[in-house]
Structure formats: structure tokens, C-alpha cells
Write a protein that holds these residues in place. Structure first.
Motif: not given
Length: 471
Positions: A64-75
Motif C-alpha cells: 500500500l505504501d509503495v503504491a503511493f510512493l512509486f506513483a508519486y515518484a513517477a509523476a
């Protein structure tokens, strides 16, 4: 010479700068406050809310954490380009309102009885995408108003305490209403960021030119009169240059520079080393952001386990240390004029701080609080410095002739790279913690060591430059 006009303009400029600092501080603090609920409710979700309960619960929470953070990093990389080219005020306000909506959506899952992992992952991805616009926008706005400030490290160090202040506020708000149901822990911060988004839309002035100041043509001139230590004056575009031994007037032609390219920004001196350093240092900082309340809840202090609410509130000590660490790092880097040396010093000292917290933090509450404070102080110091003063330095350096439109792109590259590490840390923790917390702390220490490696050459160059300047 007519001194009244410059003095009047200087006073108006300073008032606007204070307003910009306050608004951007509150805006980004609210972003971090809205990110805090997942860490506060982790222990509750792992206890009795499918799909996060059971033996695989920590793994699902890490995902759940990585879903937010990877989306955040990519965007983040795209958000930097958008911020360099778009309306910063509207983009920031939209990101805040949409962040409030995504956070409220997760909170609504409690009241609607949603147990679908896909729903939570999708909501976290959406939240990461909309929140990615926040950082490039606030850094670009502050850079517009303070790009020529001589005490940039100190200003940015104080301003960047919004990260820790937001974490503290989010922890307190989420923990305070947790007993009424974990959904409220998301809804309350969501309401706060949405309200502040409206305030930003109405009141934020994103660039000095929007308020009638020609900041490129009317730079702030600091005059250090010997023995008096006074006087800052601002000269506006169109004023005639006059000869005067007490006042220096600057004229220039305002010409908006082009926005810098993505690959061109990567090739700027210092960008890549600091970006990869932030990858590892932010990995450590975000592991604490997302897992510290969970760690406290499952590790006895003086032989007693704390409640969910008490664990969440106690975790703010780490962020209080982070506030002072960020300010101290900025002040020290301004004093010695060496950003890389300052960052390396804090990173080095964070290693024994983490070892001490893990080894002795369980002895008593006093030990836990004191050592947690030290860990936050040293871990957040370089993270704060690199994401603010360093990013601003690199985005306005001589290699790009002070191109202020490069600032959002450079800051997005640095923070975006750091955010990939921020995503990796909580994910690894979700898996490694099932083998024991000593393994987690070992991972954090290795990460800090790797962050140091990327700063060695830059720190060496700064030291050599300082020594050469004395001869």
C-alpha cells in the motif's frame, strides 16, 4: 537620488515574501499531514481489517505504501515540467483539492465496509499522482521570491520544517480520532488540505511580477556598510542609474528564459550525485514516516506495550527532532558555505544515532524519547537540506545563467529520484520486519552509508575549494 521609493518597495517586497512563505509552508505541511494517516492506522488495519490482517498483513501494508510512493515518484518528473510551464497557483491549489478528495475516498472505505486490496491500491496511486505536483510548485514559488537571498540555507531550513510540522499535525489529528474508527483518521486531514487549497487559490502570489515587482531587473542589493551592518534596497526596472557611493542600483532587461529540458537538467553539475544521495537518505526518512508508529506499537518500552493512539502520538518526537535538524543543517551550511560537507556530517552521525535508538530505546520512556529525537535530528537534516537549499542552488546555478524556470525541473528530478527510494524503504520494511527489526535497522544503516558514498567527491571538492580560497 530618491531613497523613499526604494525603501517603500523593499517593505512591500518583504511583506509579500512573508506571505508567500506562510502560505507555501501551510500548503506543504497539509500535504504531509494527509500522508500520515496510513502509518497511524497500520496497527489497527493489521489487527482486524482484511486484507491487511493475518500473517501476510505487513506485506500488504508495505504494498500500500509503495503504491503511493512509486506513483508519486513517477509523476514527480512530469509534475516538474508542468510546474515550469503552467500556472503555479492554480496547479498547487488543484493538487491540494484532489489530494483531499483521494484521502477522503480512502477514509470512506471504513464506513462503506470496503475490503478490496485493488481499491486501496488504486486510491493510493491516485493520491501519489496528485500529490506529486505539490513539491515542484512550492519550491518554484519560494525560489521565485527568494532566488537571490544570501541566507538561502537558513531560510529554506526554517521553511522546510513544514515537512515535520505536517507529520506532527497529521499524527496528532489521525491519532486523536482513531478511537472513533480509522476512517476518521483520513477524513480530518483531507478536510484540512482541501480548505487550505481554497486559501492558496485565492491568496497565493506565485511570482513577484504578479505583484508588480520586476524581480529579475530589481534584485535585492545587500549593502554592508562597515560598522553599521545595514541596508537592503530594491531598485525597480526603468530607474536611471546614478553615481552614489552609498547606494548601488542595478538595471537589467527582463526576459523570461526558456524552460530547461529534462536530460539537460540531469547533466547540470551536482544534480545526479545529490539526487542519488537523496534516494538513500529519503529511503530512511520515509521508512520512519510510514513505519515508526507500527514499530513503537510492537516493541515494548520499559516492559510495556503502548496503545495505538499513544504510539502514534509518541512518534511525533522523531519529527520534532527533524524540525531542529533541518534548521540546524541549513544554518550550518550557510555558515561554512558547504552543502555537501554539512549533509555528509549529518548522515555520518545518523548511523550511531540509529544504532543507539534500536539498542537502548526500549530501556525507558526517557531513553526512547531522547534517542528518537536524536535519530530524527540527524536523519531529517540532510533530507531537508538537499530537497530545499541544495535543489534551489542547483536550479539557479551559473551553468544555466540563473534560469529560474529550471528550478521546478531540477527540484523535481532530485525529489523524484529521492521518492523512488522513499517507495523502496517502506516496501522492504514490510517484508524484512517479519524477520525481525534488527534486519530493518541494518537496511537503514546500509542505505545511509550508500548516501554518503555519493557525497564524497562533492564534499572533497568543497573542502579543497575552501582551503584554496585561504591561500
Amino acid at each position: 537620488m530618491e531613497p523613499a521609493a526604494p525603501a517603500s518597495h523593499a517593505g512591500l517586497l518583504r511583506s509579500q515574501q512573508y506571505a508567500v512563505l506562510a502560505l507555501t509552508f501551510a500548503a506543504y505541511a497539509s500535504f504531509h499531514a494527509s500522508r500520515k494517516p496510513p502509518s497511524i492506522v497500520k496497527a489497527v488495519l493489521s489487527a482486524d481489517w482484511a486484507p491487511f490482517s493475518g500473517p501476510q498483513g505487513p506485506h500488504r501494508l508495505g504494498e500500500l505504501d509503495v503504491a503511493f510512493l512509486f506513483a508519486y515518484a513517477a509523476a514527480m518528473f512530469a509534475a516538474g515540467h508542468l510546474a515550469d510551464r503552467g500556472d503555479l497557483r492554480r496547479l498547487l491549489a488543484a493538487a491540494m483539492l484532489l489530494s483531499g478528495a483521494t484521502s477522503a475516498g480512502i477514509g470512506a472505505a471504513y464506513f462503506l465496509g470496503v475490503h478490496s486490496l485493488a481499491f486501496f491500491l488504486a486510491a493510493q496511486v491516485a493520491s501519489g499522482v496528485v500529490q506529486s505536483a505539490g513539491w515542484p510548485c512550492v519550491v518554484a514559488v519560494v525560489g521565485n521570491w527568494f532566488g537571490h537571498a544570501s541566507r538561502r540555507g537558513t531560510i529554506m531550513g526554517v521553511w522546510n520544517s513544514h515537512t515535520s510540522v505536517g507529520n506532527i499535525a497529521g499524527s496528532v489529528l489521525a491519532a486523536a480520532v482513531l478511537e472513533f474508527g480509522w476512517g476518521w483518521s483520513f477524513l480530518l486531514p483531507a478536510f484540512v488540505i482541501a480548505v487550505l487549497g481554497v486559501v492558496v487559490l485565492v491568496f497565493l502570489v506565485a511570482h513577484p511580477m504578479d505583484a508588480g515587482f520586476e524581480i529579475e531587473a530589481a534584485m535585492e542589493v545587500e549593502m554592508m556598510n562597515e560598522g553599521s551592518g545595514e541596508a537592503e534596497e530594491v531598485e525597480l526596472l526603468g530607474e536611471e542609474k546614478k553615481e552614489d557611493e552609498d547606494v548601488l542600483e542595478v538595471e537589467a532587461v527582463v526576459e523570461l528564459p526558456r524552460a530547461i529540458g529534462f536530460l539537460e537538467a540531469w547533466r547540470l553539475p551536482g544534480v545526479a550525485p545529490f539526487a542519488f544521495c537523496l534516494f538513500f537518505s529519503k529511503l530512511v526518512a520515509y521508512t520512519f514516516l510510514y513505519w515508526l508508529p507500527f514499530y513503537i506499537r510492537h516493541n515494548a518500552v520499559a516492559g510495556q506495550f503502548l496503545s495505538h493512539k499513544a504510539s502514534g502520538i509518541l512518534s511525533v518526537v522523531f519529527d520534532i527532532g527533524g524540525v531542529l535538524g533541518g534548521i540546524s543543517a541549513g544554518l550550518l551550511s550557510d555558515t561554512i558555505g558547504a552543502r555537501a560537507v554539512t549533509s555528509a556530517l549529518f548522515l555520518f552521525l545518523s548511523i550511531p544515532a540509529l544504532i543507539a535508538y534500536r539498542t537502548y530505546g526500549s530501556i525507558s520512556m526517557h531513553h526512547n524519547i531522547g534517542l528518537m529525537f536524536l535519530a530524527g535530528y540527524f536523519v531529517n537534516g540532510p533530507y531537508s537540506l538537499i530537497t530545499t537549499a541544495v535543489a534551489t542552488d542547483l536550479g539557479t546555478q551559473d551553468a544555466i545563467k540563473g534560469n529560474s524556470r529550471a528550478l521546478a525541473t531540477v527540484s523535481a528530478i532530485i525529489d523524484g529520484t529521492g521518492s523512488v527510494g522513499a517507495a523502496l524503504g517502506p516496501l522492504l520494511t514490510g517484508y524484512i520486519s517479519t524477520r525481525g527489526w534488527n534486519s530493518v535497522f541494518f537496511m537503514l544503516i546500509v542505505s545511509i552509508s550508500l548516501a554518503l558514498v555519493f557525497l564524497i567527491r562533492l564534499a572533497k571538492d568543497e573542502i579543497v575549494s575552501k582551503i584554496s580560497a585561504r591561500h
